[in-house]
Design a protein around this motif. Structure first.
Motif, PDB file in Angstrom:
ATOM      1  N   TYR A  68      -0.034  16.037 -53.635  1.00 57.44           N
ATOM      2  CA  TYR A  68       0.284  16.887 -54.803  1.00 57.44           C
ATOM      3  C   TYR A  68      -0.828  17.897 -55.064  1.00 57.44           C
ATOM      4  O   TYR A  68      -0.570  18.996 -55.572  1.00 57.44           O
ATOM      5  N   GLY A  69      -2.065  17.540 -54.716  1.00 55.38           N
ATOM      6  CA  GLY A  69      -3.175  18.492 -54.873  1.00 55.38           C
ATOM      7  C   GLY A  69      -2.958  19.721 -54.005  1.00 55.38           C
ATOM      8  O   GLY A  69      -3.213  20.867 -54.436  1.00 55.38           O
ATOM      9  N   LEU A  70      -2.458  19.515 -52.787  1.00 50.42           N
ATOM     10  CA  LEU A  70      -2.144  20.675 -51.928  1.00 50.42           C
ATOM     11  C   LEU A  70      -1.044  21.516 -52.564  1.00 50.42           C
ATOM     12  O   LEU A  70      -1.101  22.751 -52.544  1.00 50.42           O
ATOM     13  N   MET A  71      -0.049  20.864 -53.139  1.00 50.37           N
ATOM     14  CA  MET A  71       1.014  21.620 -53.830  1.00 50.37           C
ATOM     15  C   MET A  71       0.421  22.469 -54.945  1.00 50.37           C
ATOM     16  O   MET A  71       0.752  23.669 -55.080  1.00 50.37           O
ATOM     17  N   ALA A  84      -6.370  25.884 -46.154  1.00 57.97           N
ATOM     18  CA  ALA A  84      -7.499  25.253 -45.446  1.00 57.97           C
ATOM     19  C   ALA A  84      -8.564  24.785 -46.433  1.00 57.97           C
ATOM     20  O   ALA A  84      -9.103  23.675 -46.311  1.00 57.97           O
ATOM     21  N   ALA A  85      -8.849  25.613 -47.434  1.00 57.94           N
ATOM     22  CA  ALA A  85      -9.895  25.245 -48.399  1.00 57.94           C
ATOM     23  C   ALA A  85      -9.470  24.034 -49.224  1.00 57.94           C
ATOM     24  O   ALA A  85     -10.259  23.111 -49.469  1.00 57.94           O
ATOM     25  N   ALA A  86      -8.206  24.007 -49.641  1.00 61.49           N
ATOM     26  CA  ALA A  86      -7.719  22.885 -50.448  1.00 61.49           C
ATOM     27  C   ALA A  86      -7.730  21.600 -49.622  1.00 61.49           C
ATOM     28  O   ALA A  86      -8.115  20.531 -50.113  1.00 61.49           O
ATOM     29  N   PHE A  87      -7.312  21.710 -48.358  1.00 61.29           N
ATOM     30  CA  PHE A  87      -7.320  20.538 -47.474  1.00 61.29           C
ATOM     31  C   PHE A  87      -8.735  19.959 -47.409  1.00 61.29           C
ATOM     32  O   PHE A  87      -8.938  18.753 -47.582  1.00 61.29           O
TER      33      PHE A  87
END
Ligand code: MRU
Length: 370
Positions: A68-71, A84-87
């Motif tokens: 959900y954080g990636l969303m 890429a940064a969020a991952f």
């Protein structure tokens, strides 16, 4: 599961709640059992912080929160660079539980080939699918574990089955049901007399705070014990089985779980007590064999050892949640958060596909890969 009659999952979507679109609701596990408070995560940064500070914890739940954080990140900026940064940001929060990387990779694989405008919706759907699958896997673990418990109970007709667990591998550690606690809930609901010895699980006391909370809400008889009591109870015939969760299981069946699990497995082996580990497929790391050598063990802040959190029980501050110091000023602490139990000490792996021998052959038989 139910809290005071109301069904809850540990994580849910709050449509139109965040700056990019949605928010993600979670239960703040740092305040349990004394306060039941929910939080809204409105950005990738907040999701990462919630995992890092253990507002959410437990391997499967960390994975779903990461998804959900990636969303949340993609709702604000669906570019390759933002993905890429969020991952990286989410993956760096906690190193041991493989479910986090597994869930992040699964969402990334789904969204990366898509045009940016379609990525956030696809991430939302994938995160929801991971959450729903986790519930189904945990419930199936419960059914397979129940069958095992029924076999154990048949050896002592009419008596209460005595089960010991470490840390919290219940519904708070997953989306619902839990892993190690799912068979206990199933047994209790099936009318099988069961009692749970709950290791307090220093330093953060997930047993005393979270497992005891869950079992209490579900009406399962339980007793909180200090971490050092388990061996003694086993020597006196007071434990019929140990059941724990795992944050990462290697291809050959080594299991990495909350610090202290290994000592329980040693005591169980010495006393002929079966030692079961419950896990969904998302917890298997097919890339490694030797858990002791290859699994990164999270080293957390030493203050979790030298201090302790609780609710003040007397005086004018009674009722407040506070942090108190245990050790002298200047005494250093060391806080490895997990340890590895070698496969040879594990009686069986209870998975959503059935019970496997803790070995490469056993896992391959269930999952068809090695
Ligand atoms: O540090 P935590 O609280 O995230 O550790 C949790 C555990 O060790 C659980 O036993 C594990 O995640 C398995 S949970 C289903």
């Amino acid at each position: 599961m139910n809290i005071d009659g109301k069904p809850w999952r540990t994580i849910w979507l709050e449509p139109d709640g965040g700056p990019g679109g949605d928010a993600v609701g979670v239960i703040d596990q740092t305040l349990l059992p004394h306060q039941f408070t929910t939080r809204s995560l409105r950005s990738c940064q907040e999701a990462a912080e919630a995992i890092r500070t253990m507002v959410v914890r437990g391997a499967p739940l960390i994975g779903v929160t990461g998804a959900y954080g990636l969303m949340l990140a993609l709702q604000l900026d669906p570019s390759d660079a933002a993905l890429a940064a969020a991952f990286e940001q989410l993956n760096a929060t906690r190193p041991t539980a493989i479910n986090l990387r597994w869930a992040l990779e699964r969402v990334r694989a789904k969204v990366q080939p898509l045009p940016p405008a379609e990525r956030a919706e696809a991430a939302k759907a994938e995160a929801a699918a991971i959450a729903d699958e986790d519930v189904a896997m945990c419930e199936a673990i419960g059914d397979h574990g129940l069958a095992l418990f029924q076999q154990l109970a048949a050896r002592k007709p009419g008596a209460t089955l005595q089960v010991l667990t470490h840390c919290n591998a219940g519904w708070l550690a997953t989306v619902d049901w839990g892993t190690a606690l799912a068979p206990i809930y199933k047994a209790h609901r099936a009318g099988l007399p069961i009692h749970v010895w709950v290791d307090e699980t220093r330093p953060r006391n997930q047993g005393a705070s979270l497992t005891a909370y869950e079992l209490g809400k579900e009406g399962v008889p339980h007793t909180v014990i200090v971490d050092n009591a388990g061996g003694h109870l086993m020597q006196h015939g007071l434990v019929d089985a140990v059941i724990v969760g795992t944050d990462r299981t290697t291809r050959r069946g080594d299991v990495c779980n909350k610090i202290g699990t290994y000592l329980k497995a040693l005591a169980a082996r010495d006393n002929g007590v079966p030692f079961y580990v419950a896990l969904p497929a998302s917890t298997i790391d097919w890339t490694i064999d030797d858990g002791v050598a290859e699994i990164p063990i999270e080293a957390r802040n030493a203050e979790e050892v030298t201090q302790i959190q609780g609710r003040i029980s007397t005086g004018s501050a009674a009722g407040e949640i506070a942090q108190v110091q245990l050790s002298p000023n200047g005494s250093p602490g060391f806080n490895p958060a997990f340890d590895v139990t070698p496969a040879r000490l594990v009686t069986g792996l209870i998975t959503e596909r059935g019970v496997a021998e803790a070995s490469e052959a056993g896992l391959r038989e269930l999952y068809g890969r090695g």
